[in-house]
Design an enzyme around this catalytic site. Sequence first.
Site, mmCIF file in Angstrom:
data_model
loop_
_atom_site.group_PDB
_atom_site.id
_atom_site.type_symbol
_atom_site.label_atom_id
_atom_site.label_comp_id
_atom_site.label_asym_id
_atom_site.label_seq_id
_atom_site.Cartn_x
_atom_site.Cartn_y
_atom_site.Cartn_z
ATOM 1 N N HIS A 137 40.325 70.629 45.906
ATOM 2 C CA HIS A 137 41.306 69.729 45.275
ATOM 3 C C HIS A 137 41.547 70.124 43.818
ATOM 4 O O HIS A 137 42.657 69.974 43.309
ATOM 5 C CB HIS A 137 40.805 68.278 45.300
ATOM 6 C CG HIS A 137 41.124 67.536 46.569
ATOM 7 N ND1 HIS A 137 42.406 67.335 47.002
ATOM 8 C CD2 HIS A 137 40.316 66.923 47.485
ATOM 9 C CE1 HIS A 137 42.384 66.627 48.140
ATOM 10 N NE2 HIS A 137 41.123 66.369 48.451
ATOM 11 N N HIS A 143 35.552 70.993 50.085
ATOM 12 C CA HIS A 143 36.790 70.212 50.164
ATOM 13 C C HIS A 143 37.153 69.639 48.786
ATOM 14 O O HIS A 143 38.304 69.722 48.351
ATOM 15 C CB HIS A 143 36.591 69.096 51.202
ATOM 16 C CG HIS A 143 37.759 68.185 51.384
ATOM 17 N ND1 HIS A 143 38.409 68.052 52.596
ATOM 18 C CD2 HIS A 143 38.387 67.327 50.527
ATOM 19 C CE1 HIS A 143 39.396 67.171 52.463
ATOM 20 N NE2 HIS A 143 39.402 66.708 51.224
ATOM 21 N N GLU A 144 36.159 69.081 48.100
ATOM 22 C CA GLU A 144 36.440 68.438 46.799
ATOM 23 C C GLU A 144 36.790 69.475 45.741
ATOM 24 O O GLU A 144 37.717 69.264 44.946
ATOM 25 C CB GLU A 144 35.251 67.578 46.356
ATOM 26 C CG GLU A 144 34.927 66.405 47.286
ATOM 27 C CD GLU A 144 36.134 65.570 47.683
ATOM 28 O OE1 GLU A 144 37.068 65.433 46.869
ATOM 29 O OE2 GLU A 144 36.160 65.073 48.818
ATOM 30 N N CYS A 161 41.297 63.646 54.929
ATOM 31 C CA CYS A 161 41.426 63.566 53.473
ATOM 32 C C CYS A 161 42.171 62.284 53.119
ATOM 33 O O CYS A 161 43.175 61.956 53.757
ATOM 34 C CB CYS A 161 42.198 64.782 52.967
ATOM 35 S SG CYS A 161 42.495 64.765 51.184
HETATM 36 ZN ZN ZN Z 1 40.555 65.347 50.159
#
Ligand code: ZN
Length: 195
Positions: free
Chosen positions: A149, A145-146, A103
Site C-alpha cells: 500500500h 500487503h500493507e 482489502c
Molecule cells: Zn489492503
Amino acid sequence: MSVREIVTIGDPRLREPAREVGADELASAPVQELIDAMIATKRAADGAGIAAPQVGEPLRIALAEVDPTNRRYPYKPPIPLTVIVNPVLEPIGEELVMINEGCLSVPGLRGEVPRHLRVRVRYRDRDGAERELVASGMTAGTFQHEVDHLDGILFCDRADPRSFSTWEQFDRHHREGFVRRMEALTERLAREDGP
Ligand code: ZN
C-alpha cells in the site's frame, strides 16, 4: 479515537507512493493522532491491517493486528498490534506461497496472491525506536500487503485475475480448501521455525 473514512480503489491517493516520515514529524501530535485513528479505523472495519494511504495520508505508516475474534479473517494466526513506520521489507529465501487476500480498500473482492513465504521487516515503531521482525506464512503475507500500500500497489495488481471471487463465492467454493491449505502451512512452519 476517531474512525476515518477508508479510501477505496479508484481513488488516486491509493496509487501514489507514500513518503518517509521524519523523526520529529513522527513524534508530532498530528502524526500520533493519525496512528490512533488508523488503529480505530482498522478495528471498526475488522481488518487485519491498514496503511496510511487507505485513510488518505501519503505517509509510510502501516499497522497489522489480528486477534482471535476477527470475523473477517477468522483463520489468520493472531498478530499483536504492530505499527510499522518507514518499513523496509526483505524476502528471506526464494519460496512463494499463494494466499487468498481481501482489502478494506477493495470492497467485496478476494483473490489469490503470490507472497514470499518468509520476510524480514525493518521499521521504526511509533516512538521512533528501530525495530525488526521476521514473519512467515499468512503473517508474512499481511506485512507484504500493507507495505505494498505504501508503494501504491493493491493486492489485485498481483493476483491472478482468474482467481477473483466475491466474499460470498469465496465462502461457498474456496474457503474450505484455502483454510485447509493454510492450516497445513501453519503446521509446517511451526515445525520448521520452532516454538
Ligand atoms: Zn489492503
